[in-house]
Design a protein around this motif. Structure first.
Motif, PDB file in Angstrom:
ATOM      1  N   GLY A   1     -28.007  42.495  33.739  1.00  0.00           N
ATOM      2  CA  GLY A   1     -27.629  41.491  32.739  1.00  0.00           C
ATOM      3  C   GLY A   1     -28.792  40.885  31.971  1.00  0.00           C
ATOM      4  N   GLY A   2     -29.907  41.594  31.898  1.00  0.00           N
ATOM      5  CA  GLY A   2     -31.038  41.124  31.092  1.00  0.00           C
ATOM      6  C   GLY A   2     -32.032  40.293  31.884  1.00  0.00           C
ATOM      7  N   GLY A   3     -33.239  40.168  31.315  1.00  0.00           N
ATOM      8  CA  GLY A   3     -34.278  39.383  31.975  1.00  0.00           C
ATOM      9  C   GLY A   3     -34.987  40.105  33.102  1.00  0.00           C
ATOM     10  N   HIS A   4     -34.817  41.435  33.167  1.00  0.00           N
ATOM     11  CA  HIS A   4     -35.471  42.208  34.236  1.00  0.00           C
ATOM     12  C   HIS A   4     -36.267  43.379  33.644  1.00  0.00           C
ATOM     13  CE1 HIS A   4     -33.510  39.973  37.432  1.00  0.00           C
ATOM     14  NE2 HIS A   4     -32.420  40.010  36.704  1.00  0.00           N
ATOM     15  N   PRO A   5     -37.428  43.065  33.055  1.00  0.00           N
ATOM     16  CA  PRO A   5     -38.216  44.092  32.371  1.00  0.00           C
ATOM     17  C   PRO A   5     -38.761  45.178  33.294  1.00  0.00           C
ATOM     18  CG  PRO A   5     -39.416  42.008  32.479  1.00  0.00           C
ATOM     19  CD  PRO A   5     -38.034  41.730  32.965  1.00  0.00           C
ATOM     20  N   VAL A   6     -38.905  46.371  32.763  1.00  0.00           N
ATOM     21  CA  VAL A   6     -39.484  47.500  33.506  1.00  0.00           C
ATOM     22  C   VAL A   6     -40.605  48.108  32.645  1.00  0.00           C
ATOM     23  CG1 VAL A   6     -38.991  49.622  34.786  1.00  0.00           C
ATOM     24  CG2 VAL A   6     -37.162  47.967  34.410  1.00  0.00           C
ATOM     25  N   PRO A   7     -41.777  47.481  32.654  1.00  0.00           N
ATOM     26  CA  PRO A   7     -42.847  47.948  31.761  1.00  0.00           C
ATOM     27  C   PRO A   7     -43.583  49.160  32.322  1.00  0.00           C
ATOM     28  CG  PRO A   7     -43.582  46.014  32.965  1.00  0.00           C
ATOM     29  CD  PRO A   7     -42.170  46.285  33.417  1.00  0.00           C
ATOM     30  N   VAL A   8     -42.921  50.315  32.272  1.00  0.00           N
ATOM     31  CA  VAL A   8     -43.521  51.543  32.790  1.00  0.00           C
ATOM     32  C   VAL A   8     -43.594  52.562  31.655  1.00  0.00           C
ATOM     33  CG1 VAL A   8     -41.290  52.488  33.590  1.00  0.00           C
ATOM     34  CG2 VAL A   8     -43.390  53.269  34.666  1.00  0.00           C
ATOM     35  N   VAL A   9     -44.627  53.376  31.665  1.00  0.00           N
ATOM     36  CA  VAL A   9     -44.766  54.437  30.659  1.00  0.00           C
ATOM     37  C   VAL A   9     -44.740  55.783  31.371  1.00  0.00           C
ATOM     38  CG1 VAL A   9     -46.257  55.449  28.888  1.00  0.00           C
ATOM     39  CG2 VAL A   9     -46.138  52.957  29.142  1.00  0.00           C
ATOM     40  N   PHE A  10     -43.858  56.666  30.919  1.00  0.00           N
ATOM     41  CA  PHE A  10     -43.829  58.029  31.448  1.00  0.00           C
ATOM     42  C   PHE A  10     -44.446  58.952  30.403  1.00  0.00           C
ATOM     43  CE2 PHE A  10     -39.804  55.966  32.925  1.00  0.00           C
ATOM     44  CZ  PHE A  10     -40.134  55.829  34.257  1.00  0.00           C
ATOM     45  N   ARG A  11     -45.624  59.496  30.690  1.00  0.00           N
ATOM     46  CA  ARG A  11     -46.243  60.481  29.794  1.00  0.00           C
ATOM     47  C   ARG A  11     -45.814  61.861  30.272  1.00  0.00           C
ATOM     48  NH1 ARG A  11     -52.091  60.736  30.211  1.00  0.00           N
ATOM     49  NH2 ARG A  11     -51.582  62.561  28.981  1.00  0.00           N
ATOM     50  N   ILE A  12     -45.019  62.533  29.476  1.00  0.00           N
ATOM     51  CA  ILE A  12     -44.473  63.817  29.908  1.00  0.00           C
ATOM     52  C   ILE A  12     -44.872  64.916  28.921  1.00  0.00           C
ATOM     53  CG2 ILE A  12     -42.348  65.076  30.426  1.00  0.00           C
ATOM     54  CD1 ILE A  12     -41.085  62.350  31.176  1.00  0.00           C
ATOM     55  N   ASN A  13     -45.588  65.920  29.404  1.00  0.00           N
ATOM     56  CA  ASN A  13     -45.978  67.051  28.551  1.00  0.00           C
ATOM     57  C   ASN A  13     -44.777  67.968  28.402  1.00  0.00           C
ATOM     58  OD1 ASN A  13     -49.303  67.273  30.057  1.00  0.00           O
ATOM     59  ND2 ASN A  13     -48.404  65.762  28.692  1.00  0.00           N
ATOM     60  N   ILE A  14     -44.620  68.495  27.193  1.00  0.00           N
ATOM     61  CA  ILE A  14     -43.373  69.200  26.896  1.00  0.00           C
ATOM     62  C   ILE A  14     -43.606  70.375  25.955  1.00  0.00           C
ATOM     63  CG2 ILE A  14     -42.827  67.654  24.944  1.00  0.00           C
ATOM     64  CD1 ILE A  14     -39.868  67.760  25.926  1.00  0.00           C
ATOM     65  N   GLY A  15     -42.773  71.381  26.100  1.00  0.00           N
ATOM     66  CA  GLY A  15     -42.636  72.420  25.084  1.00  0.00           C
ATOM     67  C   GLY A  15     -43.616  73.574  25.144  1.00  0.00           C
ATOM     68  N   ARG A  16     -43.706  74.198  24.000  1.00  0.00           N
ATOM     69  CA  ARG A  16     -44.375  75.473  23.731  1.00  0.00           C
ATOM     70  C   ARG A  16     -45.834  75.520  24.189  1.00  0.00           C
ATOM     71  NH1 ARG A  16     -44.906  76.888  17.265  1.00  0.00           N
ATOM     72  NH2 ARG A  16     -45.520  79.024  17.715  1.00  0.00           N
TER      73      ARG A  16
ATOM     74  N   ASP B   1     -45.326  47.429  25.675  1.00  0.00           N
ATOM     75  CA  ASP B   1     -43.879  47.192  25.616  1.00  0.00           C
ATOM     76  C   ASP B   1     -43.350  46.835  26.997  1.00  0.00           C
ATOM     77  OD1 ASP B   1     -41.752  47.993  23.269  1.00  0.00           O
ATOM     78  OD2 ASP B   1     -40.841  48.020  25.257  1.00  0.00           O
ATOM     79  N   LYS B   2     -42.321  46.011  27.045  1.00  0.00           N
ATOM     80  CA  LYS B   2     -41.771  45.588  28.336  1.00  0.00           C
ATOM     81  C   LYS B   2     -40.658  46.502  28.830  1.00  0.00           C
ATOM     82  CE  LYS B   2     -43.072  40.802  28.352  1.00  0.00           C
ATOM     83  NZ  LYS B   2     -42.874  39.528  27.686  1.00  0.00           N
ATOM     84  N   ASN B   3     -40.329  47.518  28.037  1.00  0.00           N
ATOM     85  CA  ASN B   3     -39.260  48.443  28.409  1.00  0.00           C
ATOM     86  C   ASN B   3     -39.855  49.752  28.900  1.00  0.00           C
ATOM     87  OD1 ASN B   3     -36.819  46.936  27.273  1.00  0.00           O
ATOM     88  ND2 ASN B   3     -38.268  46.918  25.573  1.00  0.00           N
ATOM     89  N   PRO B   4     -39.069  50.546  29.623  1.00  0.00           N
ATOM     90  CA  PRO B   4     -39.566  51.868  29.981  1.00  0.00           C
ATOM     91  C   PRO B   4     -39.709  52.734  28.734  1.00  0.00           C
ATOM     92  CG  PRO B   4     -37.304  51.560  30.774  1.00  0.00           C
ATOM     93  CD  PRO B   4     -37.727  50.255  30.182  1.00  0.00           C
ATOM     94  N   VAL B   5     -40.881  53.310  28.548  1.00  0.00           N
ATOM     95  CA  VAL B   5     -41.131  54.146  27.377  1.00  0.00           C
ATOM     96  C   VAL B   5     -41.507  55.550  27.847  1.00  0.00           C
ATOM     97  CG1 VAL B   5     -42.502  54.486  25.279  1.00  0.00           C
ATOM     98  CG2 VAL B   5     -41.975  52.161  26.056  1.00  0.00           C
ATOM     99  N   VAL B   6     -40.827  56.545  27.309  1.00  0.00           N
ATOM    100  CA  VAL B   6     -41.169  57.943  27.579  1.00  0.00           C
ATOM    101  C   VAL B   6     -41.968  58.453  26.386  1.00  0.00           C
ATOM    102  CG1 VAL B   6     -40.284  60.282  27.902  1.00  0.00           C
ATOM    103  CG2 VAL B   6     -39.103  58.346  28.968  1.00  0.00           C
ATOM    104  N   ILE B   7     -43.158  58.989  26.656  1.00  0.00           N
ATOM    105  CA  ILE B   7     -43.923  59.640  25.595  1.00  0.00           C
ATOM    106  C   ILE B   7     -43.870  61.136  25.865  1.00  0.00           C
ATOM    107  CG2 ILE B   7     -46.125  59.770  24.382  1.00  0.00           C
ATOM    108  CD1 ILE B   7     -46.845  57.055  25.412  1.00  0.00           C
TER     109      ILE B   7
END
Lengths: 346, 313
Positions: free
Chosen positions: A107-122, A165-171
């Protein structure tokens, strides 16, 4: 502000270093991140500077990713590195179901400031299980932000924004671009996570691309020449997608081409075209075209991959056909088809 | 004091029983996994903790939440889908949280909370805190791969982590022997990773609290431990009702004979407190639960627009 030419991977390392220097809660976790050429050079040398914050982990993607999410919930800002998207799938529960839903389900107010660096593709010679470009999986998952840096300068700015950022971010980092070079500011700077960027302006046709597809489109511009005006959009974020920028461009050009370096089904391009088609006011002058890969996995032999990925010639000729202009004949060299770009991009 | 422990266990028992009534009447539109029968574990573990120690739970976490001091009214409101619920109606029964008492979240995907709790313990170690993290999981979750990966992480990084394995012999309905070979040895698995292992009678508050108290000083020093508590789940996997004939290892006679709440009640009577005094305490708790339910029934639902809020912070 001083600039110099650095590679895509050096830009990531520099961003990591600069953000770790100012934010003492940033830690990096992953396999071989503490090694000399750690994580393809993206963490090289950082173990020496931050001995307790560059965390070497076992080959346990599920628990390691979950540990990063748990640490983010309780006060750290972890960056998790996954060298291949296929291995990140071991952590699908922690990325899609835990990190992505955490704030919403409580219900909000519970940030997950994690970054997932994921290598991808060709990448040359890697075959069906090391080259999947599973962009749409991440675009479909609600609650994560997903960005794809297409150049060294974007790689640096987007990583810094992602950590703040305070949200989970996938790069999603396309391996194909690791040797690409660019003039990048030495200072720390950020780039917005949710804004597409018009990297070339033109009035005749819109191209929407991301990652290695964007670089191929860049190359296509040189073949096309100045007769045709291309509005080239670097999508940057696939979750959420910046439709405002896309619609604005298509309203101007009346034509749209999307580029995916993966198969068409449920792809980023097919979703963009679907949304564009539902906009009455865009008045399309021609049918939208999606350029993508065949509906088979990526094989290993170069003779089989020769015609797998969209080339600059495919893209240039699609643009010319949209405008009823004669197409170009251009033979690509082996290097142009099979080796990753290592030149300096503007 | 034993009476305090009884109050907490009785609160969980009576809250679950009253909520089960509403569940059967279709008044609760949230999938509920009731904790009845396992109260001694949640209360025994939480009574041994410092208030700043953290707890994480799973799909069956009403007991863990209440034992850690989570707000009863917020919990009941959450089950009724109300705005004043602990997750403002977005989580429901399977997503209990009350960070004000360091109950930092529960998640129903079996074993997911175990890696998450490693992260919480890593944060405690990183910031040189003296506090620990406790995670509750069941015997079904113990069969998920993430648990073994986490056991390795916990000793590799010397995490202040206590894993509480509540073995109620059933995963949904499946029995332990259907899911594990006869050679399966939980103690060997756990100690093989270098994690301390202790077994407790999960139907006995004193056994649980005593063993956890003994374990905790070493856990605080970064020596992770797992305590396996043998218990019985009195109700179905989800919802209260089930067919009694499916029970073999945990028949109604066995469950009654080993009922932790009745056991501790008897101990209190044996210690000299009168039946009348105990009944007065029980009536008080019943009233608290009834009031919470009345409050929740009257409480407003979330605004419809909140469907779209909180996707991001």
């Amino acid at each position: 502000m001083s600039n110099r030419i650095i590679t895509y991977t050096e830009a990531i390392k520099e961003a990591t270093d600069q953000i770790m220097d100012v934010d003492h809660n940033v830690v990096v976790m992953g396999l071989e991140v503490s090694y000399k050429n750690g994580a393809d050079g993206t963490t090289a040398g950082l173990k020496k500077k931050y001995p307790h914050r560059i965390i070497e982990t076992p080959q346990s993607e599920n628990a390691v990713t979950g540990m990063a999410v748990g640490a983010a919930i309780t006060g750290l800002h972890p960056i998790v590195h996954h060298g291949r998207v296929e291995f990140a799938l071991f952590a699908a529960d922690q990325i899609f179901t835990q990190a992505a839903k955490w704030n919403y389900m409580f219900g909000g107010g519970h940030p997950v400031p994690v970054v997932f660096r994921i290598n991808i593709g060709r990448q040359w010679g890697q075959g069906p299980q090391h080259t999947q470009a599973l962009y749409s999986l991440f675009g479909n998952a609600l609650g994560i932000k997903v960005v794809i840096p297409s150049t060294p300068s974007m790689a640096k700015g987007l990583l810094i924004s992602a950590v703040r950022d305070k949200n989970p971010v996938v790069i999603l980092e396309p391996r194909w671009l690791f040797s690409l070079k660019q003039n990048v500011s030495i200072e720390s700077y950020d780039k917005p996570l949710d804004k597409a960027v018009v990297v070339n302006e033109g009035a005749d046709v819109t191209i929407v691309a991301y990652g290695d597809g964007l670089i191929a489109a860049h190359e296509a511009l040189e073949l096309i020449g100045d007769d045709v005006g291309v509005d080239l959009i670097d999508l940057v974020s696939i979750n959420p997608i910046d439709y405002e920028t896309v619609y604005k461009s298509v309203k101007k050009t009346g034509r749209i081409i999307t580029i995916d370096t993966t198969n068409h089904a449920f792809s980023v391009g097919s979703d963009i075209i679907s949304n564009v088609a539902q906009q009455k006011l865009l008045h399309l002058k021609n049918i939208p075209i999606s350029i993508s890969c065949p509906d088979v996995p990526v094989p290993t032999s170069t003779i089989l991959t020769e015609s797998y990925y969209p080339t600059k010639v495919d893209i240039a000729n699609t643009v010319l056909r949209q405008l009823g202009k004669p197409t170009i004949k251009h033979d690509l060299t082996f290097e142009e088809i099979h080796t990753s770009p290592n030149y300096i991009i503007k | 004091m034993l009476l305090d422990a009884y109050k907490k266990m009785f609160l969980i028992r009576i809250a679950e029983e009253q909520l089960a009534d509403y569940y059967l009447k279709n008044k609760i539109m949230s999938l509920v996994h009731f904790y009845v029968g396992q109260e001694a574990i949640a209360v025994g573990v939480c009574d041994a903790l410092h208030k700043n120690d953290r707890v994480m739970g799973n799909h069956r976490s009403h007991g863990h939440y209440l034992a850690k001091g989570g707000d009863l009214k917020k919990m009941v409101c959450e089950l009724f889908g109300k705005e004043c619920g602990s997750s403002h109606g977005k989580g429901g029964s399977m997503h209990m949280i009350d960070t004000s008492v360091n109950f930092i979240g529960s998640t129903p995907i079996l074993s997911s909370a175990v890696p998450l709790s490693c992260g919480s313990a890593l944060e405690q170690k990183y910031h040189k805190s003296d506090m620990i993290t406790v995670v509750f999981l069941g015997d079904g979750a113990f069969e998920e791969g993430g648990v073994y990966e986490s056991l390795n992480l916990s000793t590799l990084f010397k995490l202040p982590l206590l894993i509480v394995l509540e073995n109620n012999l059933r995963s949904i309905d499946t029995r332990l022997w259907e899911r594990r070979s006869s050679a399966h040895d939980t103690k060997k698995i756990v100690t093989g990773f270098g994690v301390q292992y202790v077994k407790a009678d999960g139907n006995d508050y004193l056994d649980v609290v005593g063993k956890v108290r003994k374990l905790i000083p070493e856990v605080r020093e970064g020596k992770p431990a797992l305590i396996e508590c043998m218990t019985y789940r009195h109700m179905a996997h989800s919802g209260p009702t089930f067919e009694e004939e499916t029970r073999e290892e945990d028949t109604i006679e066995q469950r009654k004979e080993n009922d932790s709440v009745l056991k501790i009640r008897q101990k209190i009577l044996d210690s000299g407190i009168t039946e009348e005094e105990v009944i007065a305490v029980e009536n008080n708790i019943k009233k608290t639960v009834t009031n919470a339910i009345v409050f929740a029934k009257r409480a407003p639902f979330p605004k419809k627009e909140s469907l779209y809020t909180d996707l991001y912070v």
